[in-house]
Scaffold this motif. Sequence first.
Motif, PDB file in Angstrom:
ATOM      1  N   GLU A  69      -7.839 -22.376 -11.729  1.00 39.48           N
ATOM      2  CA  GLU A  69      -6.702 -22.763 -10.928  1.00 39.48           C
ATOM      3  C   GLU A  69      -7.003 -22.594  -9.440  1.00 39.48           C
ATOM      4  O   GLU A  69      -7.472 -21.539  -9.008  1.00 39.48           O
ATOM      5  CB  GLU A  69      -5.498 -21.888 -11.313  1.00 39.48           C
ATOM      6  CG  GLU A  69      -4.214 -22.635 -11.336  1.00 39.48           C
ATOM      7  CD  GLU A  69      -3.141 -21.904 -12.125  1.00 39.48           C
ATOM      8  OE1 GLU A  69      -3.233 -20.686 -12.286  1.00 39.48           O
ATOM      9  OE2 GLU A  69      -2.208 -22.585 -12.579  1.00 39.48           O
TER      10      GLU A  69
ATOM     11  N   PHE B   2      -0.369 -21.239  -1.299  1.00 36.73           N
ATOM     12  CA  PHE B   2       0.023 -19.828  -1.199  1.00 36.73           C
ATOM     13  C   PHE B   2      -1.234 -18.966  -1.151  1.00 36.73           C
ATOM     14  O   PHE B   2      -2.327 -19.446  -1.456  1.00 36.73           O
ATOM     15  CB  PHE B   2       0.908 -19.414  -2.374  1.00 36.73           C
ATOM     16  CG  PHE B   2       0.223 -19.469  -3.712  1.00 36.73           C
ATOM     17  CD1 PHE B   2      -0.416 -18.333  -4.221  1.00 36.73           C
ATOM     18  CD2 PHE B   2       0.208 -20.626  -4.460  1.00 36.73           C
ATOM     19  CE1 PHE B   2      -1.049 -18.380  -5.452  1.00 36.73           C
ATOM     20  CE2 PHE B   2      -0.416 -20.668  -5.686  1.00 36.73           C
ATOM     21  CZ  PHE B   2      -1.057 -19.545  -6.182  1.00 36.73           C
ATOM     22  N   VAL B   3      -1.060 -17.724  -0.789  1.00 33.73           N
ATOM     23  CA  VAL B   3      -2.193 -16.808  -0.849  1.00 33.73           C
ATOM     24  C   VAL B   3      -1.908 -15.762  -1.912  1.00 33.73           C
ATOM     25  O   VAL B   3      -0.763 -15.509  -2.266  1.00 33.73           O
ATOM     26  CB  VAL B   3      -2.467 -16.117   0.508  1.00 33.73           C
ATOM     27  CG1 VAL B   3      -2.771 -17.138   1.584  1.00 33.73           C
ATOM     28  CG2 VAL B   3      -1.314 -15.228   0.899  1.00 33.73           C
ATOM     29  N   GLY B   4      -2.970 -15.196  -2.429  1.00 34.38           N
ATOM     30  CA  GLY B   4      -2.850 -14.156  -3.436  1.00 34.38           C
ATOM     31  C   GLY B   4      -3.467 -12.875  -2.918  1.00 34.38           C
ATOM     32  O   GLY B   4      -4.184 -12.880  -1.912  1.00 34.38           O
ATOM     33  N   PRO B   5      -3.192 -11.776  -3.592  1.00 37.54           N
ATOM     34  CA  PRO B   5      -3.697 -10.494  -3.101  1.00 37.54           C
ATOM     35  C   PRO B   5      -5.222 -10.440  -3.075  1.00 37.54           C
ATOM     36  O   PRO B   5      -5.787  -9.676  -2.288  1.00 37.54           O
ATOM     37  CB  PRO B   5      -3.116  -9.476  -4.084  1.00 37.54           C
ATOM     38  CG  PRO B   5      -2.652 -10.250  -5.249  1.00 37.54           C
ATOM     39  CD  PRO B   5      -2.377 -11.640  -4.794  1.00 37.54           C
TER      40      PRO B   5
ATOM     41  N   ARG C 176       7.394  -3.952  -1.027  1.00 33.71           N
ATOM     42  CA  ARG C 176       6.570  -4.535   0.041  1.00 33.71           C
ATOM     43  C   ARG C 176       6.013  -3.440   0.930  1.00 33.71           C
ATOM     44  O   ARG C 176       4.838  -3.483   1.331  1.00 33.71           O
ATOM     45  CB  ARG C 176       7.404  -5.532   0.853  1.00 33.71           C
ATOM     46  CG  ARG C 176       7.703  -6.775   0.041  1.00 33.71           C
ATOM     47  CD  ARG C 176       8.802  -7.623   0.642  1.00 33.71           C
ATOM     48  NE  ARG C 176       9.134  -8.696  -0.298  1.00 33.71           N
ATOM     49  CZ  ARG C 176      10.181  -9.486  -0.185  1.00 33.71           C
ATOM     50  NH1 ARG C 176      11.030  -9.339   0.826  1.00 33.71           N
ATOM     51  NH2 ARG C 176      10.403 -10.429  -1.073  1.00 33.71           N
TER      52      ARG C 176
ATOM     53  N   TYR D 164       0.235 -21.865 -11.789  1.00 36.09           N
ATOM     54  CA  TYR D 164       0.069 -20.628 -10.989  1.00 36.09           C
ATOM     55  C   TYR D 164       0.945 -19.463 -11.447  1.00 36.09           C
ATOM     56  O   TYR D 164       0.994 -18.441 -10.785  1.00 36.09           O
ATOM     57  CB  TYR D 164       0.333 -20.887  -9.487  1.00 36.09           C
ATOM     58  CG  TYR D 164      -0.401 -22.077  -8.966  1.00 36.09           C
ATOM     59  CD1 TYR D 164      -1.792 -22.103  -8.964  1.00 36.09           C
ATOM     60  CD2 TYR D 164       0.277 -23.208  -8.506  1.00 36.09           C
ATOM     61  CE1 TYR D 164      -2.479 -23.219  -8.508  1.00 36.09           C
ATOM     62  CE2 TYR D 164      -0.413 -24.318  -8.056  1.00 36.09           C
ATOM     63  CZ  TYR D 164      -1.788 -24.319  -8.064  1.00 36.09           C
ATOM     64  OH  TYR D 164      -2.461 -25.410  -7.631  1.00 36.09           O
ATOM     65  N   GLN D 165       1.637 -19.620 -12.576  1.00 35.86           N
ATOM     66  CA  GLN D 165       2.519 -18.530 -12.997  1.00 35.86           C
ATOM     67  C   GLN D 165       1.729 -17.310 -13.440  1.00 35.86           C
ATOM     68  O   GLN D 165       2.288 -16.224 -13.568  1.00 35.86           O
ATOM     69  CB  GLN D 165       3.437 -18.984 -14.136  1.00 35.86           C
ATOM     70  CG  GLN D 165       4.330 -20.152 -13.781  1.00 35.86           C
ATOM     71  CD  GLN D 165       5.321 -19.815 -12.700  1.00 35.86           C
ATOM     72  OE1 GLN D 165       5.772 -18.679 -12.604  1.00 35.86           O
ATOM     73  NE2 GLN D 165       5.642 -20.764 -11.863  1.00 35.86           N
TER      74      GLN D 165
ATOM     75  N   LEU E 164      -0.697 -16.059 -11.744  1.00 31.64           N
ATOM     76  CA  LEU E 164      -1.290 -15.414 -10.568  1.00 31.64           C
ATOM     77  C   LEU E 164      -0.234 -14.664  -9.761  1.00 31.64           C
ATOM     78  O   LEU E 164       0.919 -15.081  -9.685  1.00 31.64           O
ATOM     79  CB  LEU E 164      -1.930 -16.468  -9.657  1.00 31.64           C
ATOM     80  CG  LEU E 164      -2.995 -17.368 -10.283  1.00 31.64           C
ATOM     81  CD1 LEU E 164      -3.525 -18.345  -9.259  1.00 31.64           C
ATOM     82  CD2 LEU E 164      -4.125 -16.528 -10.853  1.00 31.64           C
ATOM     83  N   THR E 165      -0.661 -13.570  -9.139  1.00 32.67           N
ATOM     84  CA  THR E 165       0.201 -12.890  -8.186  1.00 32.67           C
ATOM     85  C   THR E 165       0.194 -13.688  -6.896  1.00 32.67           C
ATOM     86  O   THR E 165      -0.857 -14.136  -6.442  1.00 32.67           O
ATOM     87  CB  THR E 165      -0.307 -11.463  -7.926  1.00 32.67           C
ATOM     88  OG1 THR E 165      -0.197 -10.734  -9.143  1.00 32.67           O
ATOM     89  CG2 THR E 165       0.518 -10.769  -6.859  1.00 32.67           C
ATOM     90  N   ARG E 166       1.360 -13.913  -6.346  1.00 32.25           N
ATOM     91  CA  ARG E 166       1.448 -14.783  -5.180  1.00 32.25           C
ATOM     92  C   ARG E 166       2.154 -14.101  -4.019  1.00 32.25           C
ATOM     93  O   ARG E 166       3.072 -13.310  -4.227  1.00 32.25           O
ATOM     94  CB  ARG E 166       2.214 -16.053  -5.547  1.00 32.25           C
ATOM     95  CG  ARG E 166       1.409 -17.023  -6.395  1.00 32.25           C
ATOM     96  CD  ARG E 166       2.289 -17.957  -7.176  1.00 32.25           C
ATOM     97  NE  ARG E 166       2.920 -17.265  -8.292  1.00 32.25           N
ATOM     98  CZ  ARG E 166       3.978 -17.693  -8.923  1.00 32.25           C
ATOM     99  NH1 ARG E 166       4.566 -18.790  -8.545  1.00 32.25           N
ATOM    100  NH2 ARG E 166       4.474 -16.996  -9.920  1.00 32.25           N
TER     101      ARG E 166
ATOM    102  N   PHE F 163       5.723 -12.094  -3.581  1.00 30.48           N
ATOM    103  CA  PHE F 163       6.991 -12.607  -4.112  1.00 30.48           C
ATOM    104  C   PHE F 163       6.939 -12.916  -5.600  1.00 30.48           C
ATOM    105  O   PHE F 163       7.954 -13.149  -6.233  1.00 30.48           O
ATOM    106  CB  PHE F 163       7.495 -13.796  -3.306  1.00 30.48           C
ATOM    107  CG  PHE F 163       7.008 -15.127  -3.787  1.00 30.48           C
ATOM    108  CD1 PHE F 163       7.868 -15.984  -4.462  1.00 30.48           C
ATOM    109  CD2 PHE F 163       5.704 -15.518  -3.560  1.00 30.48           C
ATOM    110  CE1 PHE F 163       7.412 -17.215  -4.901  1.00 30.48           C
ATOM    111  CE2 PHE F 163       5.258 -16.739  -4.004  1.00 30.48           C
ATOM    112  CZ  PHE F 163       6.116 -17.598  -4.672  1.00 30.48           C
TER     113      PHE F 163
ATOM    114  N   ILE G 164       4.817 -11.695  -9.304  1.00 33.52           N
ATOM    115  CA  ILE G 164       3.797 -10.832  -9.904  1.00 33.52           C
ATOM    116  C   ILE G 164       3.103 -11.602 -11.015  1.00 33.52           C
ATOM    117  O   ILE G 164       3.745 -12.306 -11.799  1.00 33.52           O
ATOM    118  CB  ILE G 164       4.415  -9.502 -10.387  1.00 33.52           C
ATOM    119  CG1 ILE G 164       3.318  -8.575 -10.909  1.00 33.52           C
ATOM    120  CG2 ILE G 164       5.495  -9.719 -11.442  1.00 33.52           C
ATOM    121  CD1 ILE G 164       3.743  -7.129 -10.964  1.00 33.52           C
ATOM    122  N   GLY G 165       1.799 -11.514 -11.032  1.00 28.08           N
ATOM    123  CA  GLY G 165       1.006 -12.310 -11.963  1.00 28.08           C
ATOM    124  C   GLY G 165       0.901 -11.684 -13.344  1.00 28.08           C
ATOM    125  O   GLY G 165       1.304 -10.551 -13.576  1.00 28.08           O
TER     126      GLY G 165
ATOM    127  N   ALA H 213       9.196 -12.149 -14.237  1.00 29.10           N
ATOM    128  CA  ALA H 213       7.798 -12.523 -14.440  1.00 29.10           C
ATOM    129  C   ALA H 213       7.709 -13.309 -15.728  1.00 29.10           C
ATOM    130  O   ALA H 213       8.526 -13.137 -16.636  1.00 29.10           O
ATOM    131  CB  ALA H 213       6.918 -11.271 -14.533  1.00 29.10           C
TER     132      ALA H 213
END
Lengths: 512, 1056
Positions: free
Chosen positions: A9, A14-17, A100, B671-672, B674-676, B695, B697-698, B752
């Motif tokens: 994917e 968006f960005v991810g951690p 956060r 993308y569900q 993945l943590t975004r 926003f 959690i993956g 989630a």
Amino acid sequence: CNDEAFLTEVPYDFVGPENFYATADDARAALAGVYATSVSSTGDNYYGRNFVMLVEFLTEMQTPYLSATNERSLVDNYTFTPAHSYIYSTWQSAYQAINRANSVIDRVPAIPMDTTLRSRLVAEAKFLRALHYFNLVRMFGGVPLRTKETTTLDSLQQPRASAQAVYAQIVTDLKDAIRVLPAQRTYTGPDIGRASRGAAKTLLAKAYLQRAGTGVTPNVGVDSALALLQDVKATEGYALVANYASLFDMTNEVNSEVIFDVQCSRSNGVGCRLSNQVAPRMSNYGSGQNGSFTAEEPFFLEFAANDRRLATTWQLSFTNKAGATITYGPTTNTANGAYGADTPYMAKFLDRLSVTAGNDEPNYIILRYADNLLMEAEAINELQGPTAAAYAAINAVRTRAGLADLTAGLAKAAFKDSVFAQRRLELSMEGPHGYFDSQRNWAWAKARIEANFARGVQWLTLPAAQRVRQSRWPKFATGTTAVPVLTDKYRLLPIPTQARDLNPQLEQNPGW
Amino acid sequence: GTVAGIAVAWLTPHAAHAQPGAGRIVGTVTDAARAVPLANVGVGLVGQPGGARTDSAGRYVIGNVAPGRYVVRAQLIGFGARQDTVVVTAGQAATANFALAQTSVTLDQVVVVGYGTQRRSDLTGAVTTVQPNVERQPVTSVEQTLQGTAPGVQVTQASAAPGGGMSIRIRGGSSVNGSNEPLYVIDGFPVENDANTASPGDGGRSATAPANPLAAINPNDIASIEILKDASATAIYGARGANGVVLITTKRGRDSRPRINLDTYTGSQAVAKRYELLNATEFAQFANTWATNQGLAAPYANPASFGVGTDWQDLIFRTAPIYNAQLGVTGGGSGQNATRYALSGGVFQQEGVVKGSDFRRLSLRGNVDQAVGSRLRLGSNVLLSRVNSSQVPTDGSLNAGAGAVGAALQYAPLMSVTRADGSYTLMSTDFPSELQAVGIPLSNVPNPVATALAVQDALYDTRILANASGEYTLLQGLRFRTTVGTDLSYRGRDTYYPRNTLQGFSQGGRAIRSRVDNTSFLNENTLSFDRTFGEAHALSTVVGYTRQSLNSVRGDARNSNFVSDITGFESIGAGSQAGGPTVASGRTRWTLASYLGRVNYTLLDRYLFSVTGRRDGSSRFGAENRWGFFPAAAVGWRLSEEPFVRDIPRLSNLKLRASYGVVGNPSISPYQSLTRLAPQQYTFNGTLAPGYQPFAIGNPELSWESTRQLDVGLDLGLFDGRVELVADRYRKRTDDLLLQTALPSEVGYSSAFVNAGSVENKGIELGLTLRVFEPAQPGRGFGWTSTVNYARNRNRVLDLGPGVMRIFAASQTLSDIGATSSVVEVGQPIGAFYGYRTAGLFRDSTTLLAWRAKTRLETGTPGLGNVQYVDVNGDGVINALDRTIIGDPNPDYTVGWQNSFSLFGFELAALIDGAFGNQVLNLNNIRLGGASPSTNVLRERVVDAWSPENPDGRWQRIGAGTGQQGQDITQELLEDGSYWRLRTVTLSRELPASLLRGRGFGARLYVTGQNLFTRTDYSGFNPDVSSLGVGNLNRGVDVGSYPLARTYTFGVNVTY
């Protein structure tokens, strides 16, 4: 054909951690995301509306002026249930902010960057985490204590920690913050508005006072609060501004008195949201004209005619779209027909230039120096009785408002009530403080709120002809004769039903 | 090998050595009508073993027959069996020739299945074929042709607006958060018809049923629709088969001279049913009663002076035209290097019965098949369409967000459309002062006429669906086929709320322009092998590898505070919204790679075996669970081919089928897993500080929903196929549901996606076709065919993951009402209605006092004529904890009954369908059954209100006060949604050949009526409603829904 490459994917928008938390810019951005929770990213759910309404309407100061079944009237009348959406939305938003903040506290220390800046960013996050836990503990008492970012879907349900434990975390975070954060005056340009050492000290003093005043640790910590307040007074360089009205002047938001506020700009996604709630109905002000905050008449009448705060706090008149000037007040209510309330609308945080919801310019004030003086008077009185120093502190606030000094020689209890009454007059709509102040002087607040109820119910029993307007007390249903009684369960809000549905380990507060 | 070998040996006793002194029976079997040889006809000896099949020349030989007298019987599926008596003498050949007459087309019909075709008689799976007939049902979109015609296929119109969203459930819904819509395969191209992701923006409305993306396809272009229902049929679509598969095949060219077809119809539509509401005089009387009941002076001395006032329904409803024209040409040759083609173009225009709504479609379709030599075949399909439609706000909201319909029902009849200055009135400001003076709470419903006429909301959809294929025959029966295809859709939505509308008023006009550009690519490569080995064995196999991707790009710009309404949405930049316009953009992509295979083996033309498998890899799932395998197996036994059965007179077909398999549902957004983090700015001292917030959690373990389905079926034909019955019984169990589980909010995330829980669907389906009278020749004599289908499905949630008994999701909460109306609860059907149980009204003081002695409301005290809440948990107080399951939106059973009569060239066809046992949550009645004149109410609500004089009244006391708490969802709002409907009636006439003699023309005239009659107890426009969209969580809710239209059309079909 390489299926795995085809199936991996690729995130585009968006960005991810995994690819974030790498640079100093990322660290700053992650922290800005925590700040943003206070208003823009939670919309109406938190400081944007619901939290402020809860704390304000649970006092005798303001009413939403709506029918008995309206969700705001339910708060105003103490007829809400644990399922009330404002309570849950505040719970959710505070915990969003905490998660956060946790992510900053967990991840930023590993980022290779300037270490001074890095420590400061983490300390700011700790200040914010403490602020949000303080909101929660004041509303609900003990709540689940989460101090790590949620990264997996395992073990999500936690029981409530004790109120003492939550306060202990607040104290630890704020002490850490005090050690690292710079003085507010050293922030310049685009750093103005960040959490400062003075803000952390003030918040810690506030937490000590609340913890003692609500009986979580009776009589413990008031001396620490006083010491912190005196330290702030001596070392942080705050002072009352000369003119109360200038505190709410959008061009004067950087001043000597405001210690911490939610920073807002009249721009998409970064504006405050209270203006369209504050703006009088059918006025031409702001982005909407909900007129959600109007004065309860007895409280309005507590403002002396010469109180300089009167015209800053209340919208005594406004010019409507047709160009007519509408004057408010208990004696002119017949003229106001379609404009709703008989008493004035709240004037603080109104942005006459805001066009769409969530685009307000005025910062929402959370901490300011007048509050410190009143807390100082309260703390001295608790520890030593109404000494000259206590009088000096409260009188500084009264003098700026144009009022004479407080009657000398009051007994300790009477002095306390005077301080609380002054807090109502000075700080309404800010903080928010109202209901949280009530918690520290419950009998006093309860008597005022019940008297206000009684007056409303009595008015309802008048023959229709004697009521100037049918909707004068719309918050009570026609036919209501019983005055709501504030039992002690109301000293805390209920744990939201929605939260308990999702986490059965959450025990309900007594009486709910 | 071994097992099959033994089976073959055992099952073929007649393949013994010839005995001396035996004779033979030989002959030819032909088609009686066409005089051509028939292959594969079974010829046997009645009461004896032995038999043979005809070859391609129609010849057969039964050897090794002892001398004697025999009855020889020839039979072929789809033809009436014939028998003859012969005498066999030693060493001689006796001859018996047969001419069989065709009786039924269905059994010999070629059915499109995934990646191939099969004869219906060879099917082992549950497959229903529907041939759309535009004459019989002039419809906007293809799914409507399935309404009432296919057992086990429930079609719900989410919105009756032209081009409005449709929702299809094949054998019940099994997914809570994923899509429940079937996979559509259009000429081999799989299309996941997810209305929500295809939808370009929300048009500034919070709740709205999305438009239907399949409406871009012209139903007139469709040759047949196959609905694959059981696991055996759908497993070839593996991970996407769980909701069933709808195969759509468009019309293709045939071996003929060019044939031209012109089909055109025109008609008119009108609202089938209206609400009976108060007129102005009655409304004023209602206000007087309300005030009097409150102890206040009546506001109006002379209610009659208002007359009838404004009929808001009259003002927004209209009689609307519908028009369609389609011109096509098909033709082609045969043999080597032949070309076959089909081309058509169509225009469809429909105005909606609510002013301001319409739908227009231009479509062009072409396909060409080219043979190159005897081994290579090339083919292509191109489908172009352009849809323009105007959406008038309707469904989905009650208060300020109400659409034109909801507003028309609520708006006070004694108010006028416009003020003296010509601007539109508003309930919130222009509500009569007399009523405001007595303290009637103000409603914020928008002006219905302004909403219908002034709001501009235009949808565009440009769609290109194209593919090209090449098929090469490597050896006899071995073919390689490759296909490349694309589905391009470019959709837009432009919306403007002028300043004279409620939404536009406070914002100085509001403009929105949204676009979504979806590009899907497909490559499929299959190798198929079809061969018969001797007389006993037929093998048909396919293996393949495919890849598909969908790339979706979005943009959205919004602005407000316009100087003038003139430019509307055309100049977004002209607005001066504080802080500038709101802009957003996004891009998503998913990919799917698959390996598939199927083996069909037929032994002795009566034992059918099928094994199917597909291995799918999807980008939408967590790295740890990306691949899934979906196998299925099926057996069929054509009993009617058995010697001991085939002699049973009048039994023309008997087949038993059983299948079992596992299929999947991947229908979640990319993308569900993945943590975004999402961007969120803040300002420090007026300076923008860019920010990012976690926003979502993956869940790296996220994977498919898997559905295991067992199906047993029976196909029965009697009287040479004049009676045909297809019966199926199935049980589906879906595990590892893709659940958007609400998380304890303390973790900082609200929800989630996880795999948890199970849902079961089980039911039966019956399809019965009766050819009661067959006309002697087409077009002459009396004919009557009757088709009945019946389906029953039971849906039940078995499990929702550890410790979860009930799921609430934010999307289920109606923003206007602040209450949850549907839940997912273990032991209940998905989306069961949830709210307060009530026990009617308090009608006598004994009941009232007894209730009050034990129970109280949280607010207020009920009196006589108020609703009696049931204290479900028995704690003495009515509060949120008393909410419980109060109803079910799913029907107990659905029925369709189609009849067609022909006489003297006339044909009369009628379709009746119905659903029974479902409930509808009529949220309109929160207002229309309201206790105060804040809005208009039902006339019946006033006429039959409880009062001391009318103690049996159906509705609450007027001015009920504290009877109902806020805006609770109560049992009072639930209604029986059972209905049966005369959905279509068509009378058509083929023009006699004498009129057109010799010119090669044919012409047919038809008149059609749709939705002519509905029998239901439901009080709203249409019980077949789902205002809150096509999801599973909020079905059967009616909030200001678009009314059903009754349509009459007249059409001509000309062929040359």
